[in-house]
Design an enzyme around this catalytic site. Sequence first.
Site, PDB file in Angstrom:
ATOM      1  N   ASP A 267     -27.589 -11.961 -82.015  1.00 50.51           N
ATOM      2  CA  ASP A 267     -28.878 -11.141 -82.265  1.00 50.51           C
ATOM      3  C   ASP A 267     -28.892 -10.147 -81.123  1.00 50.51           C
ATOM      4  O   ASP A 267     -29.021 -10.681 -79.907  1.00 50.51           O
ATOM      5  CB  ASP A 267     -30.026 -12.274 -82.107  1.00 50.51           C
ATOM      6  CG  ASP A 267     -30.226 -12.907 -83.590  1.00 50.51           C
ATOM      7  OD1 ASP A 267     -30.170 -12.266 -84.613  1.00 50.51           O
ATOM      8  OD2 ASP A 267     -30.120 -14.098 -83.436  1.00 50.51           O
TER       9      ASP A 267
ATOM     10  N   SER B 169     -26.772 -19.098 -84.922  1.00 49.56           N
ATOM     11  CA  SER B 169     -27.274 -17.733 -83.961  1.00 49.56           C
ATOM     12  C   SER B 169     -27.443 -18.492 -82.717  1.00 49.56           C
ATOM     13  O   SER B 169     -28.135 -19.155 -82.265  1.00 49.56           O
ATOM     14  CB  SER B 169     -28.807 -17.400 -84.635  1.00 49.56           C
ATOM     15  OG  SER B 169     -29.398 -16.693 -83.412  1.00 49.56           O
TER      16      SER B 169
ATOM     17  N   MET C  80     -34.814 -11.442 -93.983  1.00 48.68           N
ATOM     18  CA  MET C  80     -35.346 -11.942 -92.825  1.00 48.68           C
ATOM     19  C   MET C  80     -36.696 -12.903 -93.415  1.00 48.68           C
ATOM     20  O   MET C  80     -37.257 -12.584 -94.266  1.00 48.68           O
ATOM     21  CB  MET C  80     -36.048 -10.942 -91.836  1.00 48.68           C
ATOM     22  CG  MET C  80     -35.135 -10.036 -91.208  1.00 48.68           C
ATOM     23  SD  MET C  80     -33.960 -11.017 -90.276  1.00 48.68           S
ATOM     24  CE  MET C  80     -34.859 -11.891 -89.061  1.00 48.68           C
TER      25      MET C  80
HETATM   26  C1  DX5 Z   1     -34.749 -13.597 -85.255  1.00 56.73           C
HETATM   27  C2  DX5 Z   1     -33.272 -13.410 -85.214  1.00 56.73           C
HETATM   28  C3  DX5 Z   1     -32.599 -14.724 -85.708  1.00 56.73           C
HETATM   29  C4  DX5 Z   1     -32.997 -15.991 -84.956  1.00 56.73           C
HETATM   30  C5  DX5 Z   1     -33.156 -17.218 -85.838  1.00 56.73           C
HETATM   31  O1  DX5 Z   1     -35.224 -11.993 -84.764  1.00 56.73           O
HETATM   32  O2  DX5 Z   1     -32.668 -12.553 -85.902  1.00 56.73           O
HETATM   33  O3  DX5 Z   1     -31.264 -14.720 -85.921  1.00 56.73           O
HETATM   34  O4  DX5 Z   1     -32.125 -16.470 -83.783  1.00 56.73           O
HETATM   35  O5  DX5 Z   1     -33.481 -18.255 -85.059  1.00 56.73           O
HETATM   36  P1  DX5 Z   1     -34.211 -19.411 -85.749  1.00 56.73           P
HETATM   37  O6  DX5 Z   1     -33.216 -20.215 -86.537  1.00 56.73           O
HETATM   38  O7  DX5 Z   1     -34.599 -20.375 -84.140  1.00 56.73           O
HETATM   39  O8  DX5 Z   1     -35.291 -19.113 -86.463  1.00 56.73           O
HETATM   40 ZN    ZN Z   2     -30.515 -12.653 -86.453  1.00 52.23          ZN
END
Ligand code: DX5
Ligand code: ZN
Length: 238
Positions: free
Chosen positions: A40, A13, A142
Amino acid sequence: MEGSRDTVKLAPSILAADFARLGQQVTEAEGAGADRIHVDVMDGHFVPNLSMGAVIVQSLRRVTRLPLEVHLMISDPDFFLDEFVEAGSDAFLVHWEGNNNLHRTMQRIRTLGKRVGVAINPATPAAVLEEIVPDLDQVLVMTVNPGFGHQKFIRTTLPKIGQVRALIERRELACELEVDGGIDATTAPLVVRAGATALVAGAAIFGDGQGVAAAMNRLRAALKDSEHEREPAERAAR
Ligand code: DX5
Ligand code: ZN
C-alpha cells in the site's frame, strides 16, 4: 459463476506488518501459501496518510518470489510507475478516483509489461468500470475508505461486488475481482459469496497474535466452513 472458494487468492497487505521484521513476515506469508504480497503506497495527499515507497518493493524483491502488487493511493501514479517497475513490482492497482486520464495510465502500465488493476472507493459505483473492464487484469473493490489499515468492513459494498462480478461474467472476462479492507474470518465468506476471487488482508494476517501462518489458515478455514454451510442446496444449484 461466482468466485470459487478453492481458488480464492490471498494477498497479505504489509501495511499491518511489523516493519522491523518485514522480510521475516513476508517469508512466513509465502511459506503459508500467500498468492502475492499487497503493498500500500500512500502520499498524504490522495489519502490522509503516508506509508511507503519503491524502496520497500526493492527490498522485498530480494526476499520473496511472490508477485508484488502495488496499490497506488497517490495523486500522480504515472509519475512513479517507472521507479516501482525498476524496484521489481509485478502489478499495479491505480484508482479510478481523481484520474482524468485513467485509460492512459492503464496503457502505460501495460506497456511496461505489468498487470493492470483499477481500484474503486466505497462511494464509487460499479458502472464506472463498464468501458475499461475489458482492458483490466484485476478490479479492486475497496471495502473500506482507503488510507488506513485496521478499519471496519463497509457492508454496503457487498451488492457492488456482485455487480462487478456480473459485469465480468457478462463479457466472459478472465479479470480478477479483488477486495481490500476489513477482510477477516467473518467478512471473507461474505465477499467470496458476493463474487470476490482475491482477498487483501492486513490486520487479519499480520495483526494476529498467533502468527502469520495461523492467521492465514484461519481465513482459509472460514472460507471452507462457509462452503459447507451452503451445502447442499446452493451447491446443487451451481
Ligand atoms: C487501505 C489499504 C488496505 C489495508 C487493508 O487503504 O488499501 O490494503 O492495508 O488493511 P486491513 O486488512 O487491515 O483492513
Ligand atoms: Zn490496499
